[in-house]
Design a protein around this motif. Structure first.
Motif, PDB file in Angstrom:
ATOM      1  N   LYS A  79      36.178  85.221  60.193  1.00 21.68           N
ATOM      2  CA  LYS A  79      35.617  86.572  60.282  1.00 21.68           C
ATOM      3  C   LYS A  79      35.769  87.342  58.962  1.00 21.68           C
ATOM      4  O   LYS A  79      34.849  88.008  58.511  1.00 21.68           O
ATOM      5  CB  LYS A  79      36.349  87.297  61.425  1.00 21.68           C
ATOM      6  N   GLN A  90      39.912  84.174  63.022  1.00 19.52           N
ATOM      7  CA  GLN A  90      40.115  85.391  62.220  1.00 19.52           C
ATOM      8  C   GLN A  90      39.744  85.150  60.759  1.00 19.52           C
ATOM      9  O   GLN A  90      39.096  85.972  60.130  1.00 19.52           O
ATOM     10  CB  GLN A  90      41.583  85.836  62.297  1.00 19.52           C
ATOM     11  N   SER A 115      43.904  81.088  64.279  1.00 16.75           N
ATOM     12  CA  SER A 115      43.811  81.793  62.995  1.00 16.75           C
ATOM     13  C   SER A 115      42.463  81.505  62.327  1.00 16.75           C
ATOM     14  O   SER A 115      41.946  82.338  61.582  1.00 16.75           O
ATOM     15  CB  SER A 115      44.975  81.418  62.080  1.00 16.75           C
ATOM     16  N   GLU A 120      46.187  89.079  61.267  1.00 16.18           N
ATOM     17  CA  GLU A 120      44.906  89.769  61.109  1.00 16.18           C
ATOM     18  C   GLU A 120      45.035  91.010  60.231  1.00 16.18           C
ATOM     19  O   GLU A 120      44.123  91.333  59.452  1.00 16.18           O
ATOM     20  CB  GLU A 120      44.312  90.142  62.476  1.00 16.18           C
TER      21      GLU A 120
END
Ligand code: PEP
Ligand code: MN
Length: 342
Positions: free
Chosen positions: A176, A173, A170, A144
């Protein structure tokens, strides 16, 4: 056979059609995507009449197909698909250049490289935060923290981010922070991961498995599209062959016209992972434009000797600038627009 419903189908309407399919001894796989609901009919569907199915409430289309892939095929969608990611458009008449380090190593390295490739004319920033390494002892990526660095580089330079998701965790993330979700060669047939990205509303770049046939590659893309995510880039990144002494893989340029005939999706070439050697990046990038690919993705590093990943294939920012110039020349000769930085 594929039965497509409008997205606001009621459970009763869906159930009516499902029961009709089951009554003929077929399997009915209901796939709920963001934009549509479909039933994939598996088994002998010869007793199901498409016209009859179309008369059910909520059904918008029924497609009988011979191919194992349907939604990604040219038969289903005649025009070339355009995929817009922020200001960047992948599609006919355009050539997009994605560039950056193989892996995000630290903030300074990523910022320097991002600024350099942007200045030279790159459109999208690449960089791995989750790295699929052959050895468990090699650098596995910053996770991250690496994504946050990419995000800062993206905000400063204005380039959208392409970065790889290795698994569900993952993926959360990457979704995002990233703009394009990369599925790597080793995960091309990770069907549960493909289903997950199929449910998302961000574009996906699906790399060809290093030992996968074109049909397997397109079927993998079908998994993503069956979930409702229609924004897929297909990336040829080299396939395994008998002679790995001089090149890491064989970049299958001949796959490009074949895939373009079979599918409406944009095609990307990764000459860096495809060849594994920096002296091949220029010729293979120019060949990518000439063969009709819609984009390339290139590893760039300003200290390749100390790169934590794939240093041998990374080119310097100075060489990247030269490659951009030559890409523009070939693109111009073929009436293609190379997106320019704002
Ligand atoms: C990458 O692009 O960083 C990568 C690991 O690519 P591939 O999955 O093609 O090996
Ligand atoms: Mn790499």
């Amino acid at each position: 056979m594929l039965i497509i419903f409008k997205s606001d189908i009621t459970p009763e309407q869906l159930e009516n059609v499902r029961e009709r399919v089951l009554a003929e001894g077929c399997e009915a796989h209901v796939v709920r995507g963001v934009y549509r609901v479909t039933i994939n009919v598996l088994g002998d569907d010869s007793k199901l009449d498409p016209e009859e199915l179309k008369s059910y409430e909520g059904v918008t289309e029924v497609i009988s197909v011979m191919n194992p892939y349907q939604l990604v095929s040219r038969d289903f969608h005649k025009q070339d698909t355009e995929i817009k990611v922020k200001d960047v458009i992948f599609g006919p008449g355009r050539f997009v250049v994605m560039a950056g380090p193989c892996a995000v190593e630290n903030e300074e390295q990523t910022m320097r490289i991002a600024r350099a490739v942007r200045k030279a004319g790159a459109n999208v920033l690449r960089g791995g935060a989750y790295k699929p390494r052959s050895s468990p002892y090699n650098f596995q990526g910053m996770g991250e923290e690496g994504l946050k660095i990419l995000k800062r580089a993206s905000v400063e330079t204005g380039m959208p981010i392409i970065t790889e998701a290795l698994d569900s965790r993952s993926l959360e993330q990457v979704y995002k922070y990233g703009d394009i979700i990369q599925i790597g060669t080793r995960n091309m047939q990770n069907f549960s991961l493909l289903k997950e990205v199929g449910r998302l509303d961000k574009p996906v770049m699906l790399k060809r498995g290093m030992s996968s046939t074109i049909d397997e590659w397109l079927m993998a893309a079908e998994y993503v599209m069956a979930g409702g995510n229609t924004r897929i880039l297909l990336c040829e990144r080299g396939i395994r062959s008998f002679d790995a002494r001089h090149t890491r893989n064989v970049v299958d340029l001949s796959a490009v016209p074949v895939v373009k005939a079979l599918s409406h999706l944009p095609v990307v070439i990764d000459p860096s992972h495809g060849t594994g050697r920096r002296d091949s990046i220029l010729p293979m990038s120019l060949a990518s434009v000439a063969v009709g690919a819609h984009a390339v993705m290139i590893d760039v590093h300003d200290d390749a000797q100390h790169a934590l990943c794939d240093g041998a294939q990374a080119i310097t920012p100075v060489d990247f600038e030269k490659i951009m110039e030559d890409i523009r020349k070939v693109a111009r000769a073929l009436d293609k627009t190379v997106e320019v930085p704002r």
